[in-house]
Each structure stands twice: as structure tokens, then as C-alpha cells.
Design an enzyme around this catalytic site. Sequence first.
Site, PDB file in Angstrom:
ATOM      1  N   GLY A 132       0.875  -1.194  -0.235  1.00 26.80           N
ATOM      2  CA  GLY A 132       0.165   0.172  -0.146  1.00 26.80           C
ATOM      3  C   GLY A 132       0.824   1.060  -0.024  1.00 26.80           C
TER       4      GLY A 132
ATOM      5  N   SER B 130       3.923   0.048  -7.005  1.00 21.86           N
ATOM      6  CA  SER B 130       3.741  -0.233  -8.440  1.00 21.86           C
ATOM      7  C   SER B 130       3.525   1.298  -9.114  1.00 21.86           C
ATOM      8  CB  SER B 130       2.317  -1.086  -8.516  1.00 21.86           C
ATOM      9  OG  SER B 130       1.268  -0.331  -8.229  1.00 21.86           O
TER      10      SER B 130
ATOM     11  N   ASP C 293      -1.842   7.413  -6.546  1.00 22.70           N
ATOM     12  CA  ASP C 293      -0.642   6.959  -6.254  1.00 22.70           C
ATOM     13  C   ASP C 293       0.298   7.385  -7.358  1.00 22.70           C
ATOM     14  OD1 ASP C 293      -2.196   5.573  -4.505  1.00 22.70           O
ATOM     15  OD2 ASP C 293      -1.111   3.671  -4.974  1.00 22.70           O
TER      16      ASP C 293
HETATM   17  C1  MEV Z   1      -4.214   2.331  -2.876  1.00 22.69           C
HETATM   18  O1  MEV Z   1      -3.131   2.880  -2.444  1.00 22.69           O
HETATM   19  C2  MEV Z   1      -5.496   3.377  -2.602  1.00 22.69           C
HETATM   20  C3  MEV Z   1      -6.723   2.847  -3.324  1.00 22.69           C
HETATM   21  O2  MEV Z   1      -7.576   4.031  -2.735  1.00 22.69           O
HETATM   22  C4  MEV Z   1      -6.976   2.306  -4.598  1.00 22.69           C
HETATM   23  C5  MEV Z   1      -6.757   3.898  -5.639  1.00 22.69           C
HETATM   24  O3  MEV Z   1      -6.719   4.828  -4.966  1.00 22.69           O
HETATM   25  O4  MEV Z   1      -6.381   3.486  -6.732  1.00 22.69           O
HETATM   26  C6  MEV Z   1      -7.274   1.774  -2.177  1.00 22.69           C
END
Ligand code: MEV
Length: 398
Positions: free
Chosen positions: A144, A148, A206
Site C-alpha cells: 500500500g 507499483s 498513487d
Molecule cells: C491504494 O493505495 C489506494 C486505493 O484508494 C486505490 C486507489 O486509489 O487506486 C485503495
Amino acid sequence: MFNKTCVVSAPGKVILHGEHAVVHGKVAVAVALNLRTFLRMTLRNDGKISIDLPNIRTKLCWETSELEPLLVAFPADQIDSQPPSPEQVEKLKEFSGVADGAAAATRSQATVAFLYLYLSIASKCGVLPSMDILVWSELPTGAGLGSSAAYSVCLAGALLSGCGVIGYPLGEGQSVARWTEVELGLINRWAFRGEQVIHGNPSGVDNAVGTWGGALRYQSGKISSLKRVPTLRILLTNTKVPRSTKILVAGVKDKLLKFPAIMEPVLTSIDAISQECEGVLEAMAEHSSGEHYAMLEELIDINQHHLDAIGVGHSSLDRVCLITASHGLHSKLTGAGGGGCAITLLRPDVAPSTVEAAIRDLEDCGFACWETDIGALGVCAHSPPSLKAEVLKAFSGI
Ligand code: MEV
């Protein structure tokens, strides 16, 4: 254009508030982390192309002539506003031959994302350039922290520069340089396509943090940098519980479709938390007080409960919250949840012995911890000699 070798890096991210809700049009507040991904591209002239990803034990090499037949699916007029088609992705999966089982999924996705960006961008310059690409990261994958996205941002920056679509910003004698705003916009759009290959339906937050760095407010593709951000200390905990962002995002969508009247208000409340947090951060940049920290802590606690309610919690994350609470600290998951990472806010006056004790208890559970600040630089180009020893070591394959 660079001479023969270029080095590009991009930061990972943590989402302070708004993960998952952001996929459904709500506000997210995300910040760049001081953990980065580094890419080295070396042009060659023997018709070979290789990609080496030591973090995920993947090393592949092809003749560019093997890739040429794939170009029919990548017309030169393909634009960055066009999402990857399922046919393109299927073709590349088949070609890469990396099995798509659970353990191999990350390797397959990384390879397909590379091939997608390479063919899409190279089709614009009429030839398939011969090159070696090596990517090494300080970021754990699948935790998280935007690993990527940092990968896609690095690939987009290096390939766009290497194919001459944008310039290469590093001048003689410079150790670090950044692209222009317009070029960053292009890098971000292509990086988003790479993220779509990997995650299916990401929000784009991201790759935006990987591209621009600092602290960002993100909503429905609209990004704005927070002008004034206080320096916040954060304890980052990786539970090491693996999970798939794609599956978790799909799970939230299913819940929203099944129980719209229940789930929509939760997402709206998360949106309000992000906006409240933004206001508190702005106020803190002027003058921070204990009251501000108390508000941030409360927002963290409320959001963690909301994230549990939408189904992205995990017992490992509950443990992080309980352990840190026993030391008077407040934590929430960051990113996709279901395991992965948590953030814990560290007040400036928290005793070092408290942080050390919390880290000890967390590490006793098998978790990994880093103390870090928020707000790192976005994607940039580096002169190889200026890289820190750890990166040079990784690049030399030691
Ligand atoms: C992933 O880091 C964050 C989510 O909100 C997915 C996204 O925003 O693409 C879970």
C-alpha cells in the site's frame, strides 16, 4: 536526451485519508514518502531489450524483432488518454509467458506493464529501441506504499525521455533535476496507464504523488498540491500481510452496489475527514498546537473505524492500532488495507523511549517499522555518481 545511461527515481506514498473513497469520487490527501524506486536505463545497439527487477526476482530478455509483431496492437496515434484495452493486455500476458498464478501475479503484472508502456511509447518514435532496464526499490511491494505507481512513474519518465518524446532534464554538473510541469503531466498520464494495467481501476492518486511528490489533494482526477504542509513525523508499520489492491477495491465496489444507503454515507464521512484534515494541516503550517495534533489523532481513529466498516480492515491492522494505543499513539491503515501498512502519527513532543517501546512491541509481532517524514520530491533524474551507496550497490548487482 541523455548520452547512454539515465537514472530516474520516484517516491512511494502514504494516503493520510481518503483511500478507497477516492475511487468513488471523494477527496484523498496523500503525501510522498522518503522511500523511493530507482530505474537505470542503458541504451544498447544490438537489437536486444532486457528488464531486470531484482526485488521481485524477475529478469527477462528479448530480441526487439520478437516484439515487432505486437506493434499492430499499439498504433503510433494511440494517445495517453486511451486506457489499455483488454485485448492489448491479454496479448502481452500471452507474449510475456510469465504465469498468472498467485505468486507470479506481481511478476506478470510488472512485465506486462513494462511491455505496455514500452510498446505504446516506442511506437511513437517508429523504432523499437534496444535497451537494458534495471529497477530497484526501497519500497516493499504489495504493502500500500505505491510501489507499483513509483515503478510506472519511473518507466514512463525514462521511456518518454529515452524515445525523445520529452527532454531529459539533467544538465552538465547537476546531480538531480526535474522535468517541466507539462512534461510531468505527460509522465503522470502514461504512468496512470501502467497502473491501470497492474490494478485495473485505480484512482490515479498513487501515480500523481509519485510524479509530483510533496502533499496532494486528489479528487476525480483533479490534483492540487497543498501549498503549506507542516513537517509531520510518521511511524510506518508494514504488517507484511499480503493482499491485492484490485480485489480490495472490487470488494468495496460490491458492498457499495449491495448496500448503497449504508455505504454511501460512510464514504461521504471519509470525504469530510479528508477535507477536515486538509484544513488542520493548513492551520498547522502557520502555527501548530497540541490541539491540532489531538484533532489529527481523532480523525485517524474515526477513519480507521470507517475503513473497517467498508471491509478493508484486517486483524494485523487491529493489532497495530491496539499496540500503538497502549503507548498513547493513534494509527490507521494506509493504502488498500487488508493487511499491508499502517501509519502512526508521532507528535513532536513524544518521548523517544515511547516510540522505541512501540516499535519493539510491533516488531515482536513480526511487523517491520520505519520512522519517516512526509513530503519527498516527486519523479527526478539523477547523475549516477550522486546516488547513495545502497542504490549503487543494487545497480551493480551486489
Ligand atoms: C491504494 O493505495 C489506494 C486505493 O484508494 C486505490 C486507489 O486509489 O487506486 C485503495
